[in-house]
Design an enzyme around this catalytic site. Sequence first.
Site, PDB file in Angstrom:
ATOM      1  N   THR A 185       0.848  -1.200   0.000  1.00  0.00           N
ATOM      2  CA  THR A 185       0.000   0.000   0.000  1.00  0.00           C
ATOM      3  C   THR A 185       0.876   1.240   0.000  1.00  0.00           C
ATOM      4  OG1 THR A 185      -0.025   0.044   2.391  1.00  0.00           O
ATOM      5  CG2 THR A 185      -1.845  -1.084   1.325  1.00  0.00           C
ATOM      6  N   GLU A 330      -5.994  -3.077  -1.160  1.00  0.00           N
ATOM      7  CA  GLU A 330      -6.505  -4.237  -0.415  1.00  0.00           C
ATOM      8  C   GLU A 330      -7.709  -4.884  -1.095  1.00  0.00           C
ATOM      9  OE1 GLU A 330      -5.641  -1.340   0.849  1.00  0.00           O
ATOM     10  OE2 GLU A 330      -4.722  -1.531   2.841  1.00  0.00           O
ATOM     11  N   LYS A 440     -13.378  18.172  11.837  1.00  0.00           N
ATOM     12  CA  LYS A 440     -14.378  18.206  12.900  1.00  0.00           C
ATOM     13  C   LYS A 440     -14.427  19.619  13.479  1.00  0.00           C
ATOM     14  CE  LYS A 440     -16.412  15.043  16.084  1.00  0.00           C
ATOM     15  NZ  LYS A 440     -16.285  13.847  16.880  1.00  0.00           N
ATOM     16  N   TRP A 445     -19.006  17.214  11.652  1.00  0.00           N
ATOM     17  CA  TRP A 445     -18.085  16.760  10.622  1.00  0.00           C
ATOM     18  C   TRP A 445     -18.261  17.549   9.331  1.00  0.00           C
ATOM     19  CZ3 TRP A 445     -14.333  13.764  12.209  1.00  0.00           C
ATOM     20  CH2 TRP A 445     -14.543  12.916  13.295  1.00  0.00           C
TER      21      TRP A 445
HETATM   22  P1  AMP Z   1      -4.770   2.903  -2.638  1.00  0.00           P
HETATM   23  O1  AMP Z   1      -4.765   1.654  -1.851  1.00  0.00           O
HETATM   24  O2  AMP Z   1      -3.470   3.631  -2.638  1.00  0.00           O
HETATM   25  O3  AMP Z   1      -5.282   2.665  -4.017  1.00  0.00           O
HETATM   26  O4  AMP Z   1      -5.774   3.919  -1.929  1.00  0.00           O
HETATM   27  C1  AMP Z   1      -7.122   3.575  -1.680  1.00  0.00           C
HETATM   28  C2  AMP Z   1      -7.890   4.792  -1.218  1.00  0.00           C
HETATM   29  O5  AMP Z   1      -7.982   5.765  -2.272  1.00  0.00           O
HETATM   30  C3  AMP Z   1      -9.338   4.500  -0.887  1.00  0.00           C
HETATM   31  O6  AMP Z   1      -9.471   3.959   0.406  1.00  0.00           O
HETATM   32  C4  AMP Z   1      -9.973   5.876  -1.014  1.00  0.00           C
HETATM   33  O7  AMP Z   1      -9.733   6.660   0.137  1.00  0.00           O
HETATM   34  C5  AMP Z   1      -9.200   6.489  -2.164  1.00  0.00           C
HETATM   35  N1  AMP Z   1      -9.968   6.347  -3.402  1.00  0.00           N
HETATM   36  C6  AMP Z   1      -9.841   5.416  -4.369  1.00  0.00           C
HETATM   37  N2  AMP Z   1     -10.713   5.635  -5.372  1.00  0.00           N
HETATM   38  C7  AMP Z   1     -11.424   6.732  -5.032  1.00  0.00           C
HETATM   39  C8  AMP Z   1     -12.488   7.459  -5.649  1.00  0.00           C
HETATM   40  N3  AMP Z   1     -12.983   7.128  -6.820  1.00  0.00           N
HETATM   41  N4  AMP Z   1     -12.976   8.524  -4.979  1.00  0.00           N
HETATM   42  C9  AMP Z   1     -12.482   8.896  -3.772  1.00  0.00           C
HETATM   43  N5  AMP Z   1     -11.482   8.263  -3.156  1.00  0.00           N
HETATM   44  C10 AMP Z   1     -10.956   7.189  -3.767  1.00  0.00           C
END
Ligand code: AMP
Length: 546
Positions: A185, A330, A440, A445
């Site tokens: 990640t 994940e 917050k 929120w």
């Molecule tokens: P990663 O594991 O680096 O791909 O990050 C995942 C995170 O990216 C998710 O938990 C979201 O917070 C954010 N994310 C992914 N796709 C979107 C989307 N279409 N809109 C808003 N946030 C997103």
Amino acid sequence: MQGRMMFQPLLISSLIEHAAQYHGDTAVISKNTDLTMTHTTWLQISDNAKRFAQALNQMGIQAQDCVATIAWNNHRHLEAWYAISGNEMICHTINPRLFPEQLIFIINDAKDRVILFDKTFLPLIVAVKAHIPLVEHFICLSAHDADVAQALPEVKFYDALIAEQNADFVWPIFDETTASSLCYTSGTTGNPKGALYSHRSTTLHSMAIALPDSMGLSAKDVMMPVVPMFHVNAWGTPYAAAMVGSTLVLPGPGLDGTSLVNLIDQYQVSIALGVPTIWQGLLTAAKKLGSQLSSMKRNVVGGSACPASMINTFKDVYDCDTIHAWGMTETSPLGTAAQLKAKHLQLSDAEQVKVRLSQGRPPFGVSLRLCDQEQGTDTIKADGEQTGNLQIKGHWIIDAYFGKDQSALTSDGWFDTGDIATLDADGYLRISDRAKDLIKSGGEWISSVELENIALDFNHDISMAAVIAAKHPKWDERPVLIAVRHPESQLTEIEILKYYADKVAKWQIPDKVIFVESIPLNGTGKMLKKELREQFENVLMNEPSS
Ligand code: AMP
């Protein structure tokens, strides 16, 4: 009684076998690291994957050993990752934009025995080499190169390795739950954590992303994954491309707008995928170059929220349907995709855009629920209104992180995404924030994403917008907008704040706008809000406490 149907394990090798057999003459077009183009086919990709699989065997690499790649999206990388996973080894795609300490950590954590790299990343390899003692082989993804050989005397060259082999190799058959690839990640705190995918999860995920209400992929498509293969396996698209037999255009290192527009026009790309920052660059370049992007039918936007202005520009100017999708490392990554249902077709264009702007609904194979933010377990009704912690389960969702005995799931078997969201009765998801990015204010929120989207409506003036929580003497936290203006823009703070007036409640309007030259991004193009918070969290501390 058991069903009496054949059992065949779902293996990644079956994807490349299918592509070679039934789409053997379909093109795979690749921009190389030296910016030359290579035109190859699925049959040649398959043959070279078999050759490299044999080369790995001859180097003594065993089933389930980790073989790492630090490479752009190109044909050698594609061949190698089919070779590695198909041969029962684990393909560990590494994000070269990680800090050197993180790179060292993940290479050692995965116990990588081999690293394949593009020449671009030679300095990185040389810099970390002394700290990764378990790596036995360094392979440069190219023909012989004197500069590389001089800087790294023990290096092997990919082209020479496959030239020594034939394509007679037969893919081994094994349990479909065997590990196939590993991706860490891009977390900004602590050490990165690995998601270890299996052959089964990857194959089922490929089917799901190809479905009509996901990306709708077919053998008629020319697909260009701009999202890197080191970012959740390019969202699984190179697997799905082999499954459906689409033409693949791999953009190599050229991720700037102009290079992408040129590839789209030259190779008639029909669907491309990337994060919003990529599309910002592409739209600016298309306008400048006067391209109509006439071959583009769909573009998939994910990784961060897609602004309304982007969906509208793609539709109104380029007649291209934007598919907004949500997922995580994940979750392989596809969790949801925003496609309309029959009942939406009667809606006005503006109403349809509202549906498309959501993060979408899950395909078969994924379930979502919302939980109480504080309690963690009480489920919240999917009424499109109430927000909660988004939790997910399904065939391609993580169970435990790589190397950890402990499950990453809740006691009743769900994975908590860390996202705050609403769900409606049809399963349409709307992310309001990362749990840690919510603001917050006076106990209430405020969603930073909503405020960012409003700022991005000024799409001719603002190219990037981040809303952060700044400390406030009275309200604990208040929103502050950090924005990057287009160079020619004269937009002022007062104009932006006025624009918010009829769009959100008065108390949600940011207290301040700060214009900056650029916003720091992490390795996958996401805004590093943590850094912005560190820089700007005290800007309101001297404000009158009103
Ligand atoms: P990663 O594991 O680096 O791909 O990050 C995942 C995170 O990216 C998710 O938990 C979201 O917070 C954010 N994310 C992914 N796709 C979107 C989307 N279409 N809109 C808003 N946030 C997103």
